[in-house]
Design a protein around this motif. Structure first.
Motif, PDB file in Angstrom:
ATOM      1  N   ASP A  32      -1.974   2.832 -11.041  1.00 36.43           N
ATOM      2  CA  ASP A  32      -0.710   2.123 -10.884  1.00 36.43           C
ATOM      3  C   ASP A  32       0.349   2.918 -10.136  1.00 36.43           C
ATOM      4  O   ASP A  32       1.143   2.350  -9.413  1.00 36.43           O
ATOM      5  CB  ASP A  32      -0.158   1.712 -12.244  1.00 36.43           C
ATOM      6  N   ASP A  33       0.403   4.218 -10.300  1.00 40.68           N
ATOM      7  CA  ASP A  33       1.445   5.031  -9.681  1.00 40.68           C
ATOM      8  C   ASP A  33       0.974   5.540  -8.325  1.00 40.68           C
ATOM      9  O   ASP A  33       0.472   6.646  -8.202  1.00 40.68           O
ATOM     10  CB  ASP A  33       1.805   6.195 -10.599  1.00 40.68           C
ATOM     11  N   THR A  34       1.155   4.716  -7.291  1.00 47.37           N
ATOM     12  CA  THR A  34       0.699   5.124  -5.963  1.00 47.37           C
ATOM     13  C   THR A  34       1.730   5.962  -5.230  1.00 47.37           C
ATOM     14  O   THR A  34       1.395   6.688  -4.311  1.00 47.37           O
ATOM     15  CB  THR A  34       0.366   3.894  -5.113  1.00 47.37           C
ATOM     16  N   GLU A  35       2.995   5.891  -5.605  1.00 48.98           N
ATOM     17  CA  GLU A  35       4.050   6.629  -4.916  1.00 48.98           C
ATOM     18  C   GLU A  35       4.394   7.944  -5.604  1.00 48.98           C
ATOM     19  O   GLU A  35       4.941   8.832  -4.974  1.00 48.98           O
ATOM     20  CB  GLU A  35       5.327   5.768  -4.841  1.00 48.98           C
ATOM     21  N   GLY A  36       4.095   8.085  -6.861  1.00 48.84           N
ATOM     22  CA  GLY A  36       4.540   9.236  -7.634  1.00 48.84           C
ATOM     23  C   GLY A  36       4.015  10.563  -7.146  1.00 48.84           C
ATOM     24  O   GLY A  36       4.768  11.521  -6.972  1.00 48.84           O
TER      25      GLY A  36
END
Length: 60
Positions: A32-36
């Motif tokens: 879910d966290d593709t930018e983190g």
């Protein structure tokens, strides 16, 4: 020829195991966290430890 009777079911079992592992990771929201991660590498460790973020949620 007899070895195919062992290798084909073994490869089907291993590919099914890999598919189950992938579906489990999707179900548990591992992707879910593709930018983190890409943003975290640019931040200082001090900002991460102290939680220095402004009102918009952007790290200062």
């Amino acid at each position: 020829m007899n070895v195919l009777f062992v290798l084909i079911p073994a490869s089907l079992f291993l590919s099914g195991l890999g598919l189950c592992a992938f579906l489990w990771t999707v179900k548990n929201m591992q992707y879910d966290d593709t930018e983190g991660s890409s943003a975290r590498i640019l931040l200082d460790e001090e900002d991460l430890q102290h939680g220095n973020a402004d009102d918009t949620g952007q790290w200062s």
